[in-house]
Write a protein that holds these residues in place. Structure first.
Motif, PDB file in Angstrom:
ATOM      1  N   ALA A   1     104.527  85.564   3.576  1.00 23.27           N
ATOM      2  CA  ALA A   1     105.978  85.580   3.345  1.00 23.27           C
ATOM      3  C   ALA A   1     106.401  84.385   2.496  1.00 23.27           C
ATOM      4  N   PHE A   2     105.756  83.263   2.698  1.00 21.90           N
ATOM      5  CA  PHE A   2     106.068  82.058   1.931  1.00 21.90           C
ATOM      6  C   PHE A   2     105.584  82.219   0.485  1.00 21.90           C
ATOM      7  N   LEU A   3     104.352  82.701   0.343  1.00 19.28           N
ATOM      8  CA  LEU A   3     103.787  82.873  -1.013  1.00 19.28           C
ATOM      9  C   LEU A   3     104.627  83.830  -1.849  1.00 19.28           C
ATOM     10  N   ARG A   4     105.127  84.861  -1.205  1.00 19.44           N
ATOM     11  CA  ARG A   4     105.882  85.876  -1.945  1.00 19.44           C
ATOM     12  C   ARG A   4     107.247  85.380  -2.396  1.00 19.44           C
ATOM     13  N   ARG A   5     107.628  84.176  -1.961  1.00 13.91           N
ATOM     14  CA  ARG A   5     108.917  83.609  -2.385  1.00 13.91           C
ATOM     15  C   ARG A   5     108.746  82.446  -3.356  1.00 13.91           C
ATOM     16  N   CYS A   6     107.503  82.185  -3.745  1.00 14.02           N
ATOM     17  CA  CYS A   6     107.241  81.055  -4.641  1.00 14.02           C
ATOM     18  C   CYS A   6     106.738  81.527  -6.000  1.00 14.02           C
ATOM     19  N   VAL A   7     107.062  80.746  -7.017  1.00 14.48           N
ATOM     20  CA  VAL A   7     106.410  80.908  -8.318  1.00 14.48           C
ATOM     21  C   VAL A   7     105.103  80.128  -8.199  1.00 14.48           C
ATOM     22  N   VAL A   8     103.990  80.796  -8.498  1.00 16.06           N
ATOM     23  CA  VAL A   8     102.688  80.173  -8.222  1.00 16.06           C
ATOM     24  C   VAL A   8     101.948  79.868  -9.523  1.00 16.06           C
ATOM     25  N   ILE A   9     101.440  78.664  -9.615  1.00 17.81           N
ATOM     26  CA  ILE A   9     100.592  78.301 -10.758  1.00 17.81           C
ATOM     27  C   ILE A   9      99.349  77.614 -10.211  1.00 17.81           C
ATOM     28  N   LYS A  10      98.207  77.963 -10.773  1.00 14.38           N
ATOM     29  CA  LYS A  10      96.967  77.319 -10.340  1.00 14.38           C
ATOM     30  C   LYS A  10      96.494  76.386 -11.437  1.00 14.38           C
ATOM     31  N   LEU A  11      96.246  75.145 -11.084  1.00  8.27           N
ATOM     32  CA  LEU A  11      95.732  74.187 -12.061  1.00  8.27           C
ATOM     33  C   LEU A  11      94.217  74.161 -11.970  1.00  8.27           C
ATOM     34  N   ASP A  12      93.561  74.552 -13.037  1.00  5.69           N
ATOM     35  CA  ASP A  12      92.107  74.482 -13.069  1.00  5.69           C
ATOM     36  C   ASP A  12      91.694  73.153 -13.681  1.00  5.69           C
ATOM     37  N   PRO A  13      90.491  72.676 -13.351  1.00  6.05           N
ATOM     38  CA  PRO A  13      90.033  71.451 -14.000  1.00  6.05           C
ATOM     39  C   PRO A  13      90.040  71.641 -15.523  1.00  6.05           C
ATOM     40  N   PRO A  14      90.478  70.637 -16.277  1.00  8.71           N
ATOM     41  CA  PRO A  14      90.579  70.809 -17.729  1.00  8.71           C
ATOM     42  C   PRO A  14      89.206  70.882 -18.391  1.00  8.71           C
ATOM     43  N   GLY A  15      89.160  71.560 -19.548  1.00  9.89           N
ATOM     44  CA  GLY A  15      87.929  71.590 -20.331  1.00  9.89           C
ATOM     45  C   GLY A  15      87.705  70.238 -21.002  1.00  9.89           C
ATOM     46  N   ARG A  16      86.584  70.137 -21.711  1.00  8.19           N
ATOM     47  CA  ARG A  16      86.196  68.838 -22.283  1.00  8.19           C
ATOM     48  C   ARG A  16      87.263  68.292 -23.242  1.00  8.19           C
ATOM     49  N   GLU A  17      87.764  69.177 -24.114  1.00  9.43           N
ATOM     50  CA  GLU A  17      88.729  68.710 -25.114  1.00  9.43           C
ATOM     51  C   GLU A  17      90.010  68.197 -24.442  1.00  9.43           C
ATOM     52  N   ALA A  18      90.467  68.968 -23.452  1.00  5.61           N
ATOM     53  CA  ALA A  18      91.681  68.562 -22.732  1.00  5.61           C
ATOM     54  C   ALA A  18      91.448  67.256 -21.970  1.00  5.61           C
ATOM     55  N   LEU A  19      90.240  67.136 -21.426  1.00  4.90           N
ATOM     56  CA  LEU A  19      89.891  65.931 -20.670  1.00  4.90           C
ATOM     57  C   LEU A  19      89.967  64.690 -21.565  1.00  4.90           C
ATOM     58  N   LEU A  20      89.424  64.818 -22.767  1.00  7.83           N
ATOM     59  CA  LEU A  20      89.453  63.685 -23.698  1.00  7.83           C
ATOM     60  C   LEU A  20      90.896  63.377 -24.104  1.00  7.83           C
ATOM     61  N   GLY A  21      91.709  64.408 -24.229  1.00  7.40           N
ATOM     62  CA  GLY A  21      93.127  64.209 -24.561  1.00  7.40           C
ATOM     63  C   GLY A  21      93.856  63.473 -23.440  1.00  7.40           C
ATOM     64  N   ILE A  22      93.524  63.814 -22.202  1.00  9.97           N
ATOM     65  CA  ILE A  22      94.151  63.147 -21.050  1.00  9.97           C
ATOM     66  C   ILE A  22      93.751  61.666 -21.031  1.00  9.97           C
ATOM     67  N   ALA A  23      92.478  61.418 -21.309  1.00  5.89           N
ATOM     68  CA  ALA A  23      92.011  60.023 -21.342  1.00  5.89           C
ATOM     69  C   ALA A  23      92.744  59.243 -22.433  1.00  5.89           C
ATOM     70  N   ALA A  24      92.920  59.886 -23.586  1.00  2.31           N
ATOM     71  CA  ALA A  24      93.612  59.200 -24.693  1.00  2.31           C
ATOM     72  C   ALA A  24      95.066  58.904 -24.323  1.00  2.31           C
ATOM     73  N   ALA A  25      95.697  59.854 -23.581  1.00  2.00           N
ATOM     74  CA  ALA A  25      97.093  59.621 -23.166  1.00  2.00           C
ATOM     75  C   ALA A  25      97.199  58.435 -22.205  1.00  2.00           C
ATOM     76  N   HIS A  26      96.172  58.253 -21.395  1.00  3.24           N
ATOM     77  CA  HIS A  26      96.213  57.167 -20.413  1.00  3.24           C
ATOM     78  C   HIS A  26      95.745  55.830 -20.988  1.00  3.24           C
ATOM     79  N   PHE A  27      94.725  55.881 -21.851  1.00  3.39           N
ATOM     80  CA  PHE A  27      94.094  54.629 -22.273  1.00  3.39           C
ATOM     81  C   PHE A  27      94.192  54.360 -23.773  1.00  3.39           C
ATOM     82  N   GLY A  28      94.814  55.266 -24.509  1.00  5.83           N
ATOM     83  CA  GLY A  28      94.870  55.086 -25.956  1.00  5.83           C
ATOM     84  C   GLY A  28      93.683  55.751 -26.635  1.00  5.83           C
ATOM     85  N   ALA A  29      93.638  55.653 -27.967  1.00  2.62           N
ATOM     86  CA  ALA A  29      92.589  56.347 -28.742  1.00  2.62           C
ATOM     87  C   ALA A  29      91.208  55.830 -28.342  1.00  2.62           C
ATOM     88  N   ASP A  30      90.244  56.761 -28.439  1.00  2.43           N
ATOM     89  CA  ASP A  30      88.870  56.429 -28.055  1.00  2.43           C
ATOM     90  C   ASP A  30      88.149  55.801 -29.249  1.00  2.43           C
TER      91      ASP A  30
END
Lengths: 317, 317
Positions: free
Chosen positions: B216-245
């Motif tokens: 009943a709770f699930l049917r009232r929510c908008v649901v999104i599943k976050l999957d672990p990011p791929g390699r390219e996305a991972l490197l982008g996340i690192a760059a956002a946190h620490f600057g260019a590699d």
């Protein structure tokens, strides 16, 4: 602004709302939104829009590529006999060259398929915690009861605590190693590891064939021992099929009557009985199911099912 | 994959162009967050339908920091409650300081019950003015400080993070349905004061999927599943946190993480998360270490990625 109805589940109205407010004009995106809203069924069978039909007619999808020609390996292909070759012009279709079968697989050298536990991995810990816990006054101080007593002018002789499920009493684990459980050997080993992680490394793990009352084996100490019921209040967890999977012609197969006698002997000491059974509950004898909380050891087993099983177990006491 | 729709309700901010100080890199402040189109769409759907957004996914994939990032981007108020096994649905509305009242009554300074009412996150989100006054008339009581940490205008909407709802008792999600749906509740400990929301808050609920949530709770929510990011996305996340590699560090750490993930997968263990990847990069930068065959890196890899646990010990035995 729209006020959602607390009783309403997400439905077509939400999909329309999202499509309108986000000004979506692309059917693929409508489908995506329906997926996020978990109402895919509402658009799955929907007819394509007029624009999409026109687009499809103007740009029909390319025909599927022709199947690749059969590849024959000259060294391994079937050679027609001399007679067949002499009659080549009139040779029937079955005499045409065909590729040889691949060499037989050496099954012993094949790696085992990746192991998949019978419980859903992410739920296992919660399932085991709920199944094996016993209720006890071990929670934080029960402030409402404390205030009530003091406001009545009663002395507090002990601090009342909230009743919470706890694993502090531990668990005695009995693992069936009979022939019926052979197909579940890896599953049972994995479940034992998980239970030890949840209940603690001191959890006694005792293995048996037939009935625990026939004697149990402590594999760590490598000794066969007579079975002893744990101290009062310590739950007993069984990993067993209650003989469901054993060949019915096997002479030393314990029957429901023997199991019932054993389960009754354990219940006499006020120990709760839980059985992880790799078959549906309905396949267990009723006389057994009335004495033990049966947890179906299966991917579909969820906490809701465990709660229902525990309620059945408690009401059966 | 980009989607074509009206983003006037919410447009995901780009990653910060200037490097955020290390001390400010708190996952709760939303200062650094890398959005993807699916996530942006899900937030827009939740805003359009005024439904809670349920974010599923393994630990360390950015579920909790999403809410803070949304509040920061929109300059809305932000409240959060981390759920535990003892959390009750009422805690999101208000808490009653029973012990404080008892203490005051023992000291002869008991006040009216409303003095001991502490507004919960949903009360603050629904009506901060009422929460400040604990639901009473202006001037009746000393006012409370708004726990919102983010700069926001007086009429700003609120974002509420209910973190790790799967840790709560299974009844908690269902008990939240009415206040979330009707945007109204009655504070029984404050003379039945009615709390109403004129502007529905955005409620972001996270779950690690450690136990299933009620249908009943699930049917009232908008649901999104976050999957672990791929390699390219991972490197982008690192760059956002620490600057260019500049020195190829991120790629080397990603390679090392892949190797650990493969080894863990073979043992049916979850792979290292994005949060652990960022921890490894931060450690390498602070200690001036590059992944390789030397003891310092081995120690980092063991502490951050491999994390030998009791489960490893039981698996070996």
């Amino acid at each position: 602004m729209r006020r959602p109805n607390p009783d309403a589940e997400i439905g077509l109205a939400d999909l329309i709302e999202a499509v309108e407010r986000l000004r979506v004009r692309d059917l693929a995106l409508v489908r995506k939104i329906a997926e996020v809203l978990q109402v895919e069924a509402l658009v799955r069978k929907a007819a394509p829009s007029k624009q999409e039909t026109i687009r499809r007619e103007r740009n029909p999808p390319p025909p599927p590529p022709p199947p690749p020609p059969p590849v024959h390996t000259p060294q391994t292909e079937y050679r027609p006999s001399t007679i067949s070759r002499l009659q080549d012009d009139t040779a029937p279709a079955f005499a045409a060259p065909v590729p040889a079968l691949p060499p037989p697989i050496d099954e012993a050298s094949e790696p085992l398929p990746p192991f998949e536990a019978l419980f859903l991995r992410s739920w296992t810990r919660a399932i085991l915690s709920m199944s094996l816990a016993t209720p006890g006054e071990h929670g934080p101080p029960d402030l409402h009861r404390i205030v009530e007593r003091i406001s009545r002018g009663q002395a507090l002789t002990r601090i009342p605590r909230r009743v919470v499920p706890t694993l502090r009493k531990g668990v005695q684990l009995l693992v069936d190693r009979g022939s019926g459980m052979v197909p579940f050997t890896r599953d049972a080993d994995a479940l034992v590891r998980e239970i030890v992680l949840v209940a603690g490394v001191e959890t006694p793990v005792l293995h048996f064939r037939g009935l625990p009352s026939d004697g149990v084996t402590d594999l760590q100490r490598k000794v066969v021992l007579p079975y002893e019921v744990p101290p009062a209040g310590v739950p007993v967890a069984l990993i067993t099929d209650f003989g469901i999977g054993i060949d019915p012609f096997e002479s030393d197969r314990p029957g429901a009557r023997e199991w019932v006698a054993f389960l009754r002997s354990v219940r006499r000491t006020d120990s709760r009985l839980i059985a992880f059974v790799p078959y549906p509950r309905q396949r267990c004898a009723r006389s057994i199911a009335s004495l033990v909380t049966i947890v179906e050891w299966d991917r579909r087993t969820s906490l809701t099912r465990i709660r229902a099983a525990l309620r059945r177990g408690w009401s059966g006491r | 994959m980009t989607y074509n729709y009206d983003r006037s309700m919410f447009e995901a901010p780009p990653p910060p162009t200037t490097l955020v100080e290390r001390s400010r890199r708190d996952r709760r402040d939303g200062a650094v967050y890398v959005w993807n189109p699916d996530l942006e769409l899900a937030v827009n759907i939740a805003l359009a339908t005024e439904r809670p957004l349920l974010v599923r996914g393994p630990s360390g994939t950015g579920k909790s920091s999403l809410a803070a990032s949304l509040a920061r981007a929109k300059r809305w108020r932000y409240y959060e409650e981390v759920v535990s096994s003892t959390t009750e649905a009422r805690h999101f509305l208000w808490k009653f300081e029973t012990l404080k009242r008892l203490s005051d009554s023992q000291a002869g300074g008991a006040k009216t019950p409303v003095h001991y009412v502490e507004p919960g996150v949903l009360w603050w989100a629904f009506d901060p003015d009422s929460a400040r006054r604990r639901g009473m008339d202006a001037g009746a009581l000393p006012t409370l400080d708004d726990p919102n940490r983010f700069p926001a205008g007086p009429d700003a909407r609120a974002v509420v993070l209910i973190d790790e709802i799967d840790k709560a008792d299974p009844d908690v999600p269902n008990n939240l349905l009415v206040p979330l749906g009707s945007l109204e509740f009655k504070v029984t400990d404050a003379d039945d004061a009615v709390v109403k929301s004129s502007m529905p808050p955005v409620v972001v609920i996270t779950t690690n999927d450690e136990r299933e949530l009620p249908g009943a709770f699930l049917r009232r929510c908008v649901v999104i599943k976050l999957d672990p990011p791929g390699r390219e996305a991972l490197l982008g996340i690192a760059a956002a946190h620490f600057g260019a590699d500049a020195d190829g560090l991120y790629g080397k750490v990603a390679d090392a993480m892949d190797a650990v993930a493969a080894a863990k997968k073979a043992r049916a263990l979850p792979p290292p998360s994005t949060a652990e990847f960022l921890d490894a990069i931060g450690t390498c930068r602070d200690l001036n270490v590059t992944p390789g065959d030397h003891p310092t890196w081995t120690a980092i890899e063991r502490a951050v990625f491999s994390k030998p646990s009791m489960q490893d010990e039981t698996t070996k035995s």
